[in-house]
Structures are given as C-alpha cells and as structure tokens.
Write an enzyme that holds these catalytic residues in place. Structure first.
Site, mmCIF file in Angstrom:
data_model
loop_
_atom_site.group_PDB
_atom_site.id
_atom_site.type_symbol
_atom_site.label_atom_id
_atom_site.label_comp_id
_atom_site.label_asym_id
_atom_site.label_seq_id
_atom_site.Cartn_x
_atom_site.Cartn_y
_atom_site.Cartn_z
ATOM 1 N N ALA A 157 -2.302 3.958 3.418
ATOM 2 C CA ALA A 157 -3.483 4.056 2.535
ATOM 3 C C ALA A 157 -4.596 3.130 3.013
ATOM 4 O O ALA A 157 -5.776 3.424 2.793
ATOM 5 C CB ALA A 157 -3.092 3.740 1.100
ATOM 6 N N SER A 203 0.858 -1.192 0.000
ATOM 7 C CA SER A 203 0.000 0.000 0.000
ATOM 8 C C SER A 203 0.887 1.232 0.000
ATOM 9 O O SER A 203 2.036 1.189 0.437
ATOM 10 C CB SER A 203 -0.859 0.023 1.266
ATOM 11 O OG SER A 203 -0.076 0.366 2.395
ATOM 12 N N ASP A 204 0.354 2.341 -0.467
ATOM 13 C CA ASP A 204 1.038 3.595 -0.185
ATOM 14 C C ASP A 204 0.908 3.837 1.320
ATOM 15 O O ASP A 204 0.153 3.163 2.036
ATOM 16 C CB ASP A 204 0.472 4.754 -1.012
ATOM 17 C CG ASP A 204 1.482 5.895 -1.109
ATOM 18 O OD1 ASP A 204 2.420 5.934 -0.298
ATOM 19 O OD2 ASP A 204 1.336 6.756 -1.998
ATOM 20 N N TYR A 205 1.654 4.798 1.787
ATOM 21 C CA TYR A 205 1.817 5.073 3.210
ATOM 22 C C TYR A 205 0.478 5.252 3.930
ATOM 23 O O TYR A 205 -0.216 6.247 3.710
ATOM 24 C CB TYR A 205 2.646 6.346 3.326
ATOM 25 C CG TYR A 205 3.223 6.651 4.670
ATOM 26 C CD1 TYR A 205 4.528 6.291 4.980
ATOM 27 C CD2 TYR A 205 2.478 7.323 5.627
ATOM 28 C CE1 TYR A 205 5.067 6.599 6.211
ATOM 29 C CE2 TYR A 205 3.014 7.628 6.860
ATOM 30 C CZ TYR A 205 4.314 7.255 7.143
ATOM 31 O OH TYR A 205 4.845 7.568 8.352
#
Ligand code: NOJ
Length: 730
Positions: free
Chosen positions: A271, A267-269
């Site tokens: 997310a 995942s992005d940070y």
C-alpha cells in the site's frame, strides 16, 4: 514511548539497517504457501530471504506455514544474525486454519459473538501449532454495498453487531495470555473506511463525512483495540483524497493521539508503494516518506522502506527519532508475545505433528456452520424434512463440489476434512441411497444434458434440494460484481427444475447478500448457507432434517435487485420517504419498492416466537423518560408458541426522531439470542443508557441529543411496533 532497559539497550546497539529491518515484512519464501495470492513485488527467493534474515534486514515474514522450516528461519534470526532479534511470523488466518469455519459474514449471521470467539481461538490453536504468531484478522470493514466482494470477510452492515464480533474475534485469536504458545496476535483491518469504496468497486476511492467515518466505520476498530489488539493494518483506499496508508490524521492523530494505541501499524500489501499509482506521491522515495511519517510502522512486501529510508534519514527528512519510535513499537509487540524470552514459541514440530484438527475442532466447525445458516423462507412449513419416506433430489453444481466449500479467505484449509453436501446428506438420511444427485449445470456454464437430467430427477422426487449460488471466487478481494445474482446457467437450471412443480428448497451458496430472481426467489424454502467451511454438508443436513432448528439472522439486507445497491437497513431519513400516501415524487424506484426482499435481522425458525408489547421502566416503575445519567429498561415478553425448542435473536432498535444531523431510520443497539422450549415464555430486558444514543453531532461532538426516541424490540429491522421515550436534558 520507552521500552524496558533490556530493549532500550538493544535499540541502542542497532544500526540503521537493522532498525529498518524491523520495519519490513516479506512473503515467507522459505515455507511458501499460496504465493500467488498477492501480486508479486520485491519477492525474495528462499536463499535471498535467508541471507536477509541473517543480515538482520527482515523483522517479519508472512503467509508461510510449517513449524519445521519456521524454526529454522527463527534459528537463523536468533543465532546467526548479529543481534539475534526473533522474527515475527504472520499470515492471513481469517476464518480457520486447517479446520475452516464459516466466512466471517456467515458467522456474523449467528448473532453469537461468543461463537466467533471460539472459532478464532480454534484457528489460533491450529495456526500457532504450524509456526505462526500473528494473523491479519479480523477484518472489520462495515460494508453496505453488496457489490463489494470483501463483504464476505467482515460482519456486515451494522455497527453494533460489527463491534461485538470485532472484540470477540480479537479475544479469540489472542486468548487470555499473549505469551502462551497458542496465542496469536490479531490485526484489525483495513484501517479505515475500506468497506465504503465507491460503487462497491474494490480499491476504489472513499468519500465520506467525518461523522459517518466516526459513527459507522471506526467503532469496530476501537472495539478491537479495547479488546487488546496490538497491531492494525492500514488500508489501500483513499479517504476524501488522502490514502489511508499515508493518512497522518487517522494513523497518528486519531489512532495514537485520541485512542492512545501503543502497538504498530502494518501497511496492507504494497500500500505504501501504491501511493505513486494514487498520484499522491511523485515517486517511491516520496511514498516511503509519506507513509512512514504518517504512521505506517511496517511496510508489507514493497521493500520501499529498505530502499529509501536510509537516504531519507541521511537527508534529515525522516528524523532518527521517528525511526526509533517505529522500531520500539515493533519490538514492544514482539516482547508482548514473549518472543525475546521464548523465540521458538509456536515453533514446535512435535506440537504440529500431534495436532488433530478433526478430533479437536470438527464439532465446533459443525456447530458454527449450522448456527450460521439463515432460513429465509419456509412456505407451508416444507422444512424440516424427514430422514426417510421421502424421495429427495439434490440438484446443482454444489451438490458434489469440493472446491467451493471454504469461501474466499483461506490459505491453509485441509480439504481432506471437508464434508460436501452429498456426503453430509447421505450420512444423515436413514437410507442414504434414496438421495438422487444430479449436477444439472456447471458453476458458470450449462453442461450437456444437464437440465434434462435435473428435470427428470426433479419429476421423480418429492422434494428438490437445489444447491446453487455464486462460486467462492466471486467474493473476496478484487471480486466486485455489477450484478449480484446467481450465475445465468444456474438460474436457468433453477427455472427448469421449478417448472416441474416439485417443491424446491434452495441451498444458496454466497459470499454476500444476493438479489434473488425467478424460481430462486420463488422457491418454497430458501436457506442462506454462505460458505460454511469444513462441516458444510453435515451442518446443512442438521438444519434440513431438523436436528438443529435454525437461529441465524441476516447481517446484511438482501435486496430485490442489484440496482438498489447500496441498500442497508440503517440508512438515513430523506425528505421524501417512500410512503403509500405520497405522490410519485418520492425517494423510490420505478420498478420496485425501496426496501429489502429480506431485511437485516431477518431469519425464520421451525418454531414460532410471539412478542408481547414493548414495556419501558426505570427503577422498577413504568417510565417514558431516560434521565441524562440514568438507565431505561426496555422489555418484552417472548413466547415460544410452536412445538419445537428454538433460539430467537431478540433485537433492540431505536430511532432518534430529531437530530442535528439526519438520523438513520432505525439503529440496532443491542441483541440477545434466547432459547425457549415449546410453550415456554420469558421476559427479555435490555438496559438503555445515554451513551448508546450518542452520535457525531453537527458541532462535531460525540453526544446524545435530548428529545423523543422510538424503540423497538423486534425479530428484524423492519418488524415490530415502536414505543416512545424521551431523553431528558441534563
Ligand atoms: C491484501 C489484503 O487486502 C489483506 O487483507 C491481506 O492481509 C494482505 N493482502 C496480505 O495477504
């Protein structure tokens, strides 16, 4: 998916807690670096992190640096955790490590994917020497709204250019052997549609048709995966109401199903956690379930998986099979880079100590930088300048500045290596003392007496070099702008300096296409210099004094005004295009033409290239038909009519006259950089095939539609005279 016997046996021994450990990545607080880059969330202190690694609860760490401490962390994982599974060490190494290369948007202006492959390779060599295995790059978001600050991080507004740079960067980071000590895993990001956030506002929603998603935003990801990328980062944004980090259609249906992706999704940070803020999940537990079951294998920094997966498994909401599938994907990637056999790969303090970025990569940084500089304008051939016999005034807040050299996405750049404008220009001049240097203004605010000093210097000079533009903090993540202009204090400086009448060369600093106004727009010469990185001053001097003849072209359209955004060359046709013959009821602005000041593909050279007529042939004979399974050769004669060696970016565009979905005005299909000596000419040929004409048709199929096409070979997206051909029915 089944792993080999050794890893299957390992998986069979893992407790649920150890499995979930492999599904999380945390900020590397044992060797922290720029810990303020991301908002805090579940930040473990060094002692806690060490304990978590020992307990097998951490599979990966990110944004730390250093081989010595990295080796120690790895030792804890391998020797002190129950199963000894090695850590994967990631970081944002976007456009360089110690040596900083141009921002990706700037480098895309080179129109040389092979250059991006070389700079990515160099970044990987430096990053792996400092104890990293994995980069969160390349950024592949096609970005057509220059208000969005993350335009800087990717390759601009075009799909074909984006695809070429996507594949090249993956090849560069990963090298030819993934198990080599200097190979670094690439992570295409942000999957998907993030470049289309509404209004260019970062993290905003995305509303988009399936056709646009597939034809514009997904292809660079496919190109990156075809080039061998094994991890993908899921984006922050929602698409048509479904957050990308919980989008089973994208992450499972398309990525794994249609495309057959075998690696893992990170995942992005935070997310996954943000699904709650989106209002897509009622609480963190539900967010965990939605994100993980949609196909996000590894959660970045939120700690949600560790907190909630055990209970979700116990309740049967997340089957153990699905946990095992995620763990297999992570273990498979660790195995692919050789971590199980060689856990200390890329963690050799001697290699790190011996690395000399300056000796290894300064020349490449210089070449990459000068190949990224676009000559937008050069009235009366003001450039190149002579190295002596001319009084030059270097004016502007970037003249001596050392804090806005790297651009938006570097964590580890070695500022000692950087060459600013003043130093680069003085070193190139025959008499370095002949350069008068005046700041004139701050980045955002006027300085006392600044304009007066600048005007005085301009009066005394033969040519002013005006170093202005947006500071590096204006582009990148969370740096959306409503007005994409040079800051007011600098604009005032430019206007005052230009009023002296001394010819002005603008050295523009920018992380996006800007709307140029007043004296900046009207300067005699303009160089688009983006953020060029380590070799900034040297490369700008190379171009200013003609040691390098500029060959870069715009990967984004420069608008006439901010209010035109989004403005991109490959926009769709409307029913009321702005044509001189139509009444005012047309697709127009009251104040200005609906066109770019400098279009995609534009860029000048110090020599003059002349294009002949476009010729079409097939099997050596003149042709105006592309057979369904055939090829069409599209050629042009290109002559260097000037007096200097130069490189021209020859661009092949098409336009589909009638489509079952409205087609773009023009679309780039191929490009090539061609070098010619003065007086030399050559034939440049491209081969067109049916698949290059395909798009997502009204029926949803990806197909070309028979009929008439225009084709150009041109120096930019607005130039040239089209020829026509017909795609024949099967
Ligand atoms: C957030 C950014 O969107 C992403 O590009 C980056 O890789 C992560 N933070 C980690 O730093």
């Amino acid at each position: 998916m089944r792993l080999d016997d050794r890893l299957e046996a390992l998986l069979a021994r893992m407790t649920l807690e150890e499995k979930i450990g492999q599904l999380g990545i945390f900020a590397d607080m044992l060797r922290p670096f720029a810990a303020d880059v991301n908002p805090e969330m579940n930040e473990l202190n060094a002692g806690e992190l060490r304990e978590q690694i020992r307990a097998g609860r951490v599979g990966a760490v990110f944004n730390g640096v250093g081989a010595v401490q990295g080796r120690e962390s790895q030792r804890i994982a391998v020797e002190e955790s129950r199963l000894g599974i090695p850590l994967l060490m990631g970081a944002d190494v976007i456009h360089g490590m110690r040596t900083v290369f141009p921002i990706p948007l700037g480098e895309a202006a080179s129109f040389e994917p092979e250059l991006a492959e070389r700079t990515a390779r160099a970044a990987a060599i430096e990053a792996t020497a400092s104890g990293l295995h994995w980069t969160f790059a390349p950024t592949l978001d096609i970005a057509r709204d220059q208000r969005w600050g993350r335009v800087a991080e990717a390759a601009g507004e075009d799909v074909v250019l984006g695809n070429a740079f996507a594949a090249a960067r993956v090849r560069g980071f990963q090298g030819s052997d993934l198990t080599a000590n200097d190979s670094m895993l690439a992570t295409p990001k942000h999957f998907a549609g993030y470049g289309a956030v509404m209004g260019g506002l970062d993290y905003n929603s995305v509303e988009m048709s399936e056709g646009t998603l597939r034809d514009v935003h997904l292809p660079p990801f496919k190109a990156a995966l075809d080039a061998g990328a094994l991890t993908v980062m899921s984006a922050f944004n929602d698409i048509n109401g479904v957050p990308a980090s919980a989008h089973d259609g994208l992450l499972t249906g398309l990525l794994r199903g249609e495309w057959g992706f075998k690696g893992f999704v990170v995942s992005d940070y935070t997310a996954d956690f943000e699904l709650v803020a989106h209002g897509f999940a009622g609480d963190e537990r539900e967010a965990t379930k939605l994100s993980f079951t949609a196909g996000v294998d590894m959660s970045m920094q939120s700690g949600l998986y560790a907190a909630h997966l055990p209970d979700l498994v116990a309740s049967g909401e997340v089957p153990m099979d699905v946990i095992d599938q995620g763990v297999r994907r992570v273990l498979a990637v660790k195995q692919a880079i050789g971590l199980f056999d060689n856990p200390y790969r890329s963690l050799d303090p001697e290699v790190e100590a011996a690395l000399d970025p300056q000796a290894l990569h300064f020349d490449l940084a210089r070449d990459a930088a000068r190949r990224s500089i676009v000559l937008l304008k050069n009235d009366d051939d003001l450039l190149p300048l002579r190295k002596s016999g001319q009084k030059l005034a270097l004016i502007g807040p970037y003249a001596r500045d050392r804090d806005n050299i790297e651009g938006c996405w570097t964590l580890f750049g070695d500022t000692r290596l950087h060459v600013n404008l003043e130093d680069g220009l003085r070193a190139a001049l025959e008499d370095g003392d002949a350069l008068d240097v005046v700041d004139g203004s701050g980045m955002e605010d006027a300085i006392d007496g600044g304009i007066d000093a600048a005007v005085e210097a301009a009066r005394k000079a033969d040519v002013v070099l005006l170093a202005i533009g947006e500071p590096q903090g204006y582009s990148g993540e969370a740096q959306s702008r409503t007005r994409i202009v040079v800051p007011a204090a600098q604009q005032a400086l430019a206007d005052a300096v230009a009023a002296t009448g001394t010819p002005v060369v603008v050295l523009l600093r920018h992380g996006r296409a800007l709307a140029l106004h007043g004296a900046v727009r009207d300067a005699q010469a303009i160089l688009a210099t983006w953020f060029l990185g380590t070799a900034t001053g040297t490369a700008v001097a190379d171009v200013l004094f003609g040691d390098y003849n500029p060959s870069a072209r715009l990967p984004v359209s420069f608008p006439r005004d901010s209010g035109q955004q989004p403005l991109y060359y490959n926009r769709q046709r409307t029913g009321r295009p702005e044509l001189p013959t139509m009444s005012e009821f047309k697709s127009r602005w009251r104040e200005m033409p609906h066109s770019a000041l400098y279009p995609f593909g534009h860029g000048l050279s110090y020599t003059r290239f002349v294009y002949g007529d476009v010729e079409l042939s097939s099997d050596g004979a003149s042709a105006d038909t592309l057979d369904w399974d055939g090829t069409l050769t599209v050629s042009v004669t290109l002559r260097n009519d000037g007096s200097r060696f130069g490189e021209e970016v020859v661009q092949l565009y098409i336009h589909d006259r009638v489509g079952s979905r409205v087609r773009p005005i023009r679309e780039l299909k191929d490009f090539r950089k061609v070098a010619l000596a003065p007086g030399e000419h050559t034939t440049v040929s491209f081969t067109l095939r049916r698949d290059q004409l395909a798009f997502t048709t009204r029926s949803g199929a990806f197909a070309a539609e028979p009929g008439l096409f225009d084709v150009w070979i041109a120096p930019d997206s607005e130039a040239g005279t089209a020829a026509q051909f017909t795609l024949a029915r099967a």
